[in-house]
Design a protein around this motif. Structure first.
Motif, short mmCIF file in Angstrom:
data_model
loop_
_atom_site.label_atom_id
_atom_site.label_comp_id
_atom_site.label_asym_id
_atom_site.label_seq_id
_atom_site.Cartn_x
_atom_site.Cartn_y
_atom_site.Cartn_z
N ASN A 235 -5.49 4.02 1.39
CA ASN A 235 -6.46 4.47 2.39
C ASN A 235 -7.50 3.36 2.54
O ASN A 235 -8.57 3.42 1.93
N ILE A 236 -7.16 2.35 3.33
CA ILE A 236 -7.97 1.13 3.37
C ILE A 236 -8.11 0.62 4.79
O ILE A 236 -7.39 1.04 5.70
N ASP A 237 -9.04 -0.30 4.96
CA ASP A 237 -9.17 -1.10 6.18
C ASP A 237 -8.53 -2.45 5.90
O ASP A 237 -9.03 -3.23 5.08
N GLY A 238 -7.42 -2.72 6.54
CA GLY A 238 -6.65 -3.92 6.24
C GLY A 238 -7.38 -5.22 6.50
O GLY A 238 -7.01 -6.26 5.95
N LYS A 239 -8.44 -5.21 7.32
CA LYS A 239 -9.16 -6.44 7.63
C LYS A 239 -10.23 -6.78 6.59
O LYS A 239 -10.82 -7.86 6.65
N THR A 240 -10.46 -5.90 5.65
CA THR A 240 -11.50 -6.13 4.65
C THR A 240 -11.14 -7.34 3.78
O THR A 240 -10.04 -7.40 3.24
N PRO A 241 -12.04 -8.31 3.62
CA PRO A 241 -11.72 -9.49 2.79
C PRO A 241 -11.93 -9.20 1.30
O PRO A 241 -12.91 -8.57 0.91
N ILE A 242 -11.00 -9.68 0.48
CA ILE A 242 -11.14 -9.61 -0.97
C ILE A 242 -10.61 -10.91 -1.57
O ILE A 242 -9.83 -11.62 -0.93
N PRO A 243 -11.00 -11.25 -2.78
CA PRO A 243 -10.42 -12.43 -3.44
C PRO A 243 -8.92 -12.24 -3.65
O PRO A 243 -8.47 -11.14 -3.96
N PRO A 244 -8.12 -13.28 -3.48
CA PRO A 244 -6.67 -13.13 -3.63
C PRO A 244 -6.27 -12.88 -5.08
O PRO A 244 -6.99 -13.23 -6.01
N MET A 245 -5.12 -12.24 -5.25
CA MET A 245 -4.53 -11.98 -6.57
C MET A 245 -5.43 -11.10 -7.44
O MET A 245 -5.34 -11.12 -8.66
N LEU A 246 -6.29 -10.31 -6.83
CA LEU A 246 -7.23 -9.50 -7.60
C LEU A 246 -6.56 -8.26 -8.19
O LEU A 246 -6.95 -7.79 -9.26
N LEU A 247 -5.56 -7.74 -7.51
CA LEU A 247 -4.92 -6.49 -7.93
C LEU A 247 -3.59 -6.72 -8.65
O LEU A 247 -3.00 -5.78 -9.18
N MET A 248 -3.16 -7.96 -8.67
CA MET A 248 -1.83 -8.27 -9.15
C MET A 248 -1.66 -7.99 -10.64
O MET A 248 -0.59 -7.56 -11.09
N THR A 249 -2.70 -8.19 -11.43
CA THR A 249 -2.58 -8.05 -12.89
C THR A 249 -2.14 -6.66 -13.28
O THR A 249 -1.29 -6.50 -14.17
N PHE A 250 -2.70 -5.63 -12.64
CA PHE A 250 -2.33 -4.25 -12.96
C PHE A 250 -0.84 -4.02 -12.72
O PHE A 250 -0.13 -3.46 -13.56
N VAL A 251 -0.36 -4.45 -11.55
CA VAL A 251 1.03 -4.21 -11.18
C VAL A 251 1.96 -5.02 -12.07
O VAL A 251 3.01 -4.53 -12.52
N GLU A 252 1.60 -6.24 -12.36
CA GLU A 252 2.42 -7.09 -13.23
C GLU A 252 2.54 -6.49 -14.63
O GLU A 252 3.62 -6.51 -15.24
N ASN A 253 1.45 -5.95 -15.15
CA ASN A 253 1.49 -5.35 -16.48
C ASN A 253 2.40 -4.14 -16.54
O ASN A 253 3.04 -3.86 -17.56
N ILE A 254 2.47 -3.41 -15.43
CA ILE A 254 3.34 -2.23 -15.40
C ILE A 254 4.79 -2.64 -15.61
O ILE A 254 5.51 -2.06 -16.45
N PHE A 255 5.25 -3.64 -14.87
CA PHE A 255 6.65 -4.06 -14.98
C PHE A 255 6.92 -4.87 -16.24
O PHE A 255 8.06 -4.92 -16.71
N LYS A 256 5.90 -5.48 -16.80
CA LYS A 256 6.10 -6.28 -18.00
C LYS A 256 6.09 -5.43 -19.26
O LYS A 256 6.86 -5.67 -20.20
N HIS A 257 5.22 -4.43 -19.30
CA HIS A 257 5.04 -3.66 -20.54
C HIS A 257 5.31 -2.17 -20.39
O HIS A 257 5.53 -1.49 -21.40
N GLY A 258 5.26 -1.63 -19.17
CA GLY A 258 5.28 -0.18 -19.02
C GLY A 258 6.58 0.42 -18.55
O GLY A 258 6.64 1.63 -18.30
N ILE A 259 7.63 -0.38 -18.40
CA ILE A 259 8.90 0.14 -17.90
C ILE A 259 9.87 0.32 -19.07
O ILE A 259 10.14 -0.61 -19.82
N ASP A 260 10.38 1.53 -19.21
CA ASP A 260 11.35 1.86 -20.26
C ASP A 260 12.75 1.73 -19.67
O ASP A 260 13.21 2.61 -18.93
N LYS A 261 13.43 0.63 -19.99
CA LYS A 261 14.77 0.39 -19.43
C LYS A 261 15.87 1.13 -20.18
O LYS A 261 17.02 1.15 -19.75
N ILE A 262 15.52 1.71 -21.33
CA ILE A 262 16.53 2.43 -22.12
C ILE A 262 16.72 3.84 -21.59
O ILE A 262 17.83 4.27 -21.27
N THR A 263 15.66 4.60 -21.49
CA THR A 263 15.76 5.98 -20.99
C THR A 263 15.82 6.03 -19.48
O THR A 263 16.39 6.96 -18.91
#
Length: 344
Positions: A235-263
């Motif tokens: 729920n955002i305004d797409g034209k709003t400026p933000i520093p790049p790569m600001l949100l990437m760390t959260f998403v990267e951590n999910i796939f690096k540490h939070g995904i259970d490939k066994i179950t």
């Protein structure tokens, strides 16, 4: 060290020139040996006055606004150097040149003091010359580095464009046989273009950042079987400026540490909203119970914390919670451009 050595060599040349001029000014009347002796004495005391001022007294007292102390110590320097030069010259004269005309006691001492005052004044010119040389050398070094950087940048631009063209060719070839593969190639191309064109900018549109996250998520999902359940609410305004790569760390951590490939039981919830001049980003994922170590903040979040401090001072919130079943990360940053500092 190269810069200092160059400056030292230049000063050696200056003092050698002073020594030669002092020698040549006396050689016709005093002879070679006596002229050389007094030329060395004169040059040494000139150097003592100049470096005593610009290397010791000036930075120690004048630059710290202790003007009275500076004036007193400068006068003391002139008196001591004048007296030292007088007595050394007198001793050499009596020991080696007894037949030469005698030095006049008071007049010679006063002349030495006046000469010392002249050299003391010239020391400021000497200091300015050194400062000019350092600034000029630093400017030339910066220009050289800039030229090297521009050359490297031109070389770096050639390689990504070649790769983008190759990916485009692969996309058209794959589109005929496997539209899904072609879509993944397109997402990969967009991610790489983001790194090349956007990641070095001070700010990017929020829609561009979100598209980058969507592409990254799509590429990560194909490596996991079964695919994780991912819900990303926006729920955002797409034209709003933000520093790049600001949100990437959260998403990267999910796939690096939070995904259970066994179950294969993986659920990820993400929400990105704007409210009252702030951007809120929240991720929540099931814990990977088969990981080697329990999921923690990690180095990525620590680096993100440092970057947020540089960008927003204390006007941000970064929290992580591990309740034993879910790992939740929350980020709150202001969207006012005046609160974003230049981190480059």
């Amino acid at each position: 060290m190269k810069q200092r050595a160059t400056l030292i060599r230049l000063q050696y040349l200056v003092w050698l020139a002073i020594l030669l001029m002092s020698f040549l000014s006396m050689v016709s009347s005093d002879g070679i040996q006596r002229s050389a002796t007094y030329a060395v004495i004169n040059t040494c005391f000139y150097a003592l006055i100049i470096y005593g001022n610009i290397r010791l007294l000036y930075p120690l007292f004048y630059e710290k606004k202790r003007y009275g102390t500076y004036a007193i110590t400068s006068l003391l320097l002139l008196l001591l150097t004048g007296a030292g030069k007088y007595y050394i010259s007198y001793a050499i004269h009596n020991d080696y040149y007894r037949n030469a005309p005698r030095l006049q006691d008071v007049g010679t001492y006063v002349a030495f003091i006046l000469m010392g005052i002249t050299v003391f004044i010239l020391s400021f010119v000497f200091r300015l010359a050194i400062a000019y040389f350092l600034v000029k050398q630093a400017s030339e070094e910066a220009q050289l580095q800039r030229s090297q950087f521009e050359l490297k940048l031109l070389r770096a631009q050639v390689q990504p464009h070649f790769l983008f063209n190759t990916l485009n060719n692969m996309y058209y070839e794959a589109f005929l046989d496997s539209p899904r593969t072609a879509l993944l190639i397109e997402r990969l191309s967009e991610i790489m273009r983001y790194f090349v064109d956007q990641s070095n900018q001070e700010t990017v549109p929020l829609a561009t950042e979100v598209q980058f996250l969507d592409n990254y998520i799509a590429l990560e999902k194909i490596r996991i079987n079964p695919e994780p359940e991912i819900v990303f609410g926006k729920n955002i305004d797409g034209k709003t400026p933000i520093p790049p790569m600001l949100l990437m760390t959260f998403v990267e951590n999910i796939f690096k540490h939070g995904i259970d490939k066994i179950t294969g039981c993986n659920r990820v919830e993400m929400s990105l909203t704007q409210q009252n001049g702030y951007l809120y980003f929240r991720t929540r994922n099931t814990l990977n119970r088969h990981a080697d170590q329990p999921q923690k903040g990690g180095l990525g979040l620590a680096n993100l914390q440092k970057r947020l401090s540089i960008l927003y001072d204390d006007d941000f919130t970064l929290d992580t919670v591990n309740d034993g079943r879910y790992f939740t990360a929350t980020l709150k940053v202001p969207l006012h451009e005046s609160t974003v500092h230049d981190s480059r």
